[in-house]
Design a protein around this motif. Structure first.
Motif, mmCIF file in Angstrom:
data_model
loop_
_atom_site.group_PDB
_atom_site.id
_atom_site.type_symbol
_atom_site.label_atom_id
_atom_site.label_comp_id
_atom_site.label_asym_id
_atom_site.label_seq_id
_atom_site.Cartn_x
_atom_site.Cartn_y
_atom_site.Cartn_z
ATOM 1 N N VAL A 294 1.104 -1.214 0.026
ATOM 2 C CA VAL A 294 0.074 -0.334 0.144
ATOM 3 C C VAL A 294 0.907 1.362 0.283
ATOM 4 O O VAL A 294 1.485 1.218 0.669
ATOM 5 C CB VAL A 294 -1.039 0.081 1.285
ATOM 6 N N SER A 295 1.097 1.875 -1.388
ATOM 7 C CA SER A 295 1.399 3.325 -1.355
ATOM 8 C C SER A 295 0.883 4.360 -0.720
ATOM 9 O O SER A 295 -0.535 4.445 -0.860
ATOM 10 C CB SER A 295 1.936 2.971 -2.427
ATOM 11 N N VAL A 296 1.493 5.309 0.029
ATOM 12 C CA VAL A 296 1.246 7.190 0.363
ATOM 13 C C VAL A 296 2.052 7.750 0.659
ATOM 14 O O VAL A 296 2.702 7.617 1.333
ATOM 15 C CB VAL A 296 0.011 6.754 1.839
ATOM 16 N N GLY A 297 1.353 9.029 0.563
ATOM 17 C CA GLY A 297 2.892 9.416 0.921
ATOM 18 C C GLY A 297 2.332 10.925 -0.284
ATOM 19 O O GLY A 297 2.977 9.951 -1.460
ATOM 20 N N GLY A 298 2.296 11.693 -0.630
ATOM 21 C CA GLY A 298 2.413 12.699 -1.808
ATOM 22 C C GLY A 298 1.627 12.711 -2.554
ATOM 23 O O GLY A 298 1.663 13.347 -3.564
ATOM 24 N N ALA A 313 2.192 -0.644 -6.398
ATOM 25 C CA ALA A 313 1.661 -0.764 -5.365
ATOM 26 C C ALA A 313 -0.277 -1.139 -6.411
ATOM 27 O O ALA A 313 -0.427 -1.219 -6.514
ATOM 28 C CB ALA A 313 0.733 0.463 -4.808
ATOM 29 N N ASP A 314 -0.288 -2.018 -5.028
ATOM 30 C CA ASP A 314 -2.171 -2.905 -4.624
ATOM 31 C C ASP A 314 -3.733 -1.840 -4.546
ATOM 32 O O ASP A 314 -4.032 -1.206 -4.716
ATOM 33 C CB ASP A 314 -2.128 -3.750 -4.045
ATOM 34 N N LEU A 315 -3.071 -1.273 -3.498
ATOM 35 C CA LEU A 315 -3.778 -0.425 -2.563
ATOM 36 C C LEU A 315 -2.924 1.400 -2.673
ATOM 37 O O LEU A 315 -1.754 0.602 -2.577
ATOM 38 C CB LEU A 315 -4.785 -0.635 -2.076
ATOM 39 N N VAL A 316 -3.890 2.434 -2.781
ATOM 40 C CA VAL A 316 -3.073 3.210 -2.788
ATOM 41 C C VAL A 316 -3.974 4.301 -1.496
ATOM 42 O O VAL A 316 -5.054 4.351 -1.425
ATOM 43 C CB VAL A 316 -2.988 4.594 -3.895
ATOM 44 N N GLN A 317 -3.086 5.538 -0.483
ATOM 45 C CA GLN A 317 -3.749 5.824 0.274
ATOM 46 C C GLN A 317 -3.444 7.374 -0.348
ATOM 47 O O GLN A 317 -2.460 7.455 -0.194
ATOM 48 C CB GLN A 317 -3.195 5.816 1.977
ATOM 49 N N GLY A 318 -4.300 8.419 0.833
ATOM 50 C CA GLY A 318 -3.804 9.929 0.913
ATOM 51 C C GLY A 318 -4.848 10.296 1.880
ATOM 52 O O GLY A 318 -5.574 9.927 2.478
ATOM 53 N N TYR A 319 -4.059 11.619 2.348
ATOM 54 C CA TYR A 319 -4.777 12.444 3.169
ATOM 55 C C TYR A 319 -4.686 14.362 3.138
ATOM 56 O O TYR A 319 -6.219 14.132 3.006
ATOM 57 C CB TYR A 319 -4.225 12.142 5.018
#
Length: 340
Positions: A294-298, A313-319
Motif C-alpha cells: 500500500v503506497s501513501v505519501g504525496g 502498489a496494490d492499493l494507494v492512500q492519501g490524507y
C-alpha cells in the motif's frame, strides 16, 4: 470554487479546528438522503474494483490513518468516493495526545506538519463504534491502525499492541501495526528487525483471521526497508504500508521561519511524493508478487495514483491533499482513474 474558499476562509482557521468542522460535514454526508446524493456523484467506475487482502475494494484509493481517529466519519468518507477507510491510529489506552497547537499548514508546499501524538479515545471506544457500524453497514472496507500507548514503556509495547489487536481485529477488515510515527517517543525504534519480529509475531497471533500489515517510515535507509520487507514476508504478514510521515524538511519552499515555527513533527503532503515513490519501488522489489503493498505519501491526483499502481502498489492512500483539494477530492480521483 474550493481553492478560493480555502484561501479566504479555511486557511485563516486553526488547522485542528478546521479539521473537526470538516469532519462534522463529512459525518452528515454519510446520512441519508445526503449519502445517496454523494454516492451518486462520487461512485467509482466498476472497472476500478480491486481485489486484495481477500477483500473487494470499490476503488484502489482510500483514506489513510490519521483522518478519522475515532471511527466517527467512516460512512461519510465512503459516501465521498473513497474505496476504503483506515481508522486510527488507535491505542489500547485512551490519550489526549500532545499539547496544542500540534497541526500546522505549509501552504506553499501543499503540506502539513503534525505532532498529534496518537490522540484518540482508546481501543475499547473504537471497538464499540466499529461493532455498531458493522451491524448497520457491512459494505464499507475499514482498516484499523494500532499504535503504542504513550504511558506504556517501549519494553512493554508488545502486550500493549496485543491488547488493541485482541479488541479490534475481529471487527477490522485488515489490521495495521504502526511503528513509524515520529510523534510517540521511542516508537520508531521498534522498526529494528530484532525488536519488530517478536512484536509482529505476537500481534499476528492475536489478530487471528484479520490480514496484518506493518506501516514503515520513509526515513529508513533502503537496506533497513528491505530487511523489514523480508521480515514481513517471513512472518507471512499480508502486506506493508509505505510510508508514514517524514521528519525531513528538505526541499521546502515555505518561508523557513514558518517551518521553524511549526517545530517538530511529521511532514506529510506533496514534499513526501518522491521519497514515498522510491520506498514503494524498494519494497515492491523485495517482496513476492502476491504480497500487498500500500503506497501513501504525496498523492494528490489521479495521475499520482496511477503512477503508484504502475510502480507496483496494490492499493494507494492519501490524507493531506483532502485539505487542499476539498470534499470532492475522491470524486476527482475516481473520475480521473475512470478515464485512464
Amino acid at each position: 470554487m474550493y481553492p478560493l474558499f480555502f484561501r479566504t476562509v479555511l486557511s485563516r482557521l486553526d488547522p485542528e479546528f478546521a479539521h473537526h468542522a470538516a469532519m462534522a460535514v463529512i459525518r452528515l454526508a454519510g446520512v441519508p438522503p445526503f449519502s445517496w446524493a454523494a454516492r451518486g456523484l462520487t461512485r467509482p467506475a466498476p472497472h476500478q474494483r480491486t481485489d486484495k487482502l481477500g477483500l473487494s475494494f470499490p476503488s484502489p484509493f482510500g483514506i489513510a490513518a490519521g483522518f478519522d481517529k475515532n471511527v466517527v466519519g467512516v460512512k461519510g468518507l465512503a459516501a465521498l468516493g473513497f474505496g476504503h477507510v483506515e481508522i486510527g491510529t488507535v491505542t489500547a489506552i485512551p490519550q489526549p495526545g500532545n499539547p496544542t497547537p500540534r497541526l500546522f499548514r505549509l501552504i506553499p508546499d501543499r503540506a502539513v506538519v503534525n505532532r498529534m501524538g496518537f490522540n484518540n479515545e482508546g481501543a475499547e471506544a473504537a471497538a464499540r463504534r466499529l461493532a455498531k457500524l458493522r451491524r448497520r453497514n457491512r459494505d464499507v472496507i475499514v482498516g484499523v491502525n494500532i499504535g503504542k500507548s504513550r504511558v506504556v514503556d517501549v519494553a512493554d509495547a508488545t502486550a500493549d499492541y496485543v491488547r488493541s489487536a485482541t479488541l479490534l481485529a475481529p471487527l477490522a477488515d485488515y489490521l495495521v501495526v504502526n511503528v513509524s510515527s515520529p510523534n510517540t517517543p521511542g516508537l520508531r525504534g521498534l522498526q529494528a528487525v530484532e525488536t519488530l519480529r517478536p512484536l509482529l509475531s505476537a500481534v499476528k497471533d492475536a489478530a487471528v483471521h484479520a490480514p496484518l500489515l506493518v506501516k514503515i517510515a520513509p526515513d529508513l535507509p533502503d537496506d533497513e526497508i528491505v530487511a523489514i520487507a523480508q521480515l514481513a514476508v517471513d512472518l507471512e504478514l499480508a502486506g506493508i504500508i509505505a510510508t508514514n510521515t517524514t521528519i525531513s524538511r528538505e526541499g521546502l519552499t515555505t518561508d523557513p521561519a514558518v517551518v521553524a515555527a511549526a517545530g517538530e513533527g511529521g511532514l506529510s503532503g506533496a514534499p513526501l511524493k518522491e521519497r514515498s515513490l522510491a520506498v514503494l519501488r524498494v519494497v515492491r522489489a523485495a517482496v513476492p508478487d502476491g504480497f500487498c503493498v500500500v503506497s501513501v505519501g504525496g498523492v494528490e491526483t489521479a495521475a499520482d495514483v496511477q503512477e503508484r499502481l504502475d510502480a507496483g502498489a496494490d492499493l494507494v492512500q492519501g490524507y493531506t491533499a483532502f485539505l487542499y483539494r476539498g470534499p470532492f477530492w475522491g470524486r476527482q480521483l475516481n473520475r480521473g482513474l475512470a478515464g485512464r
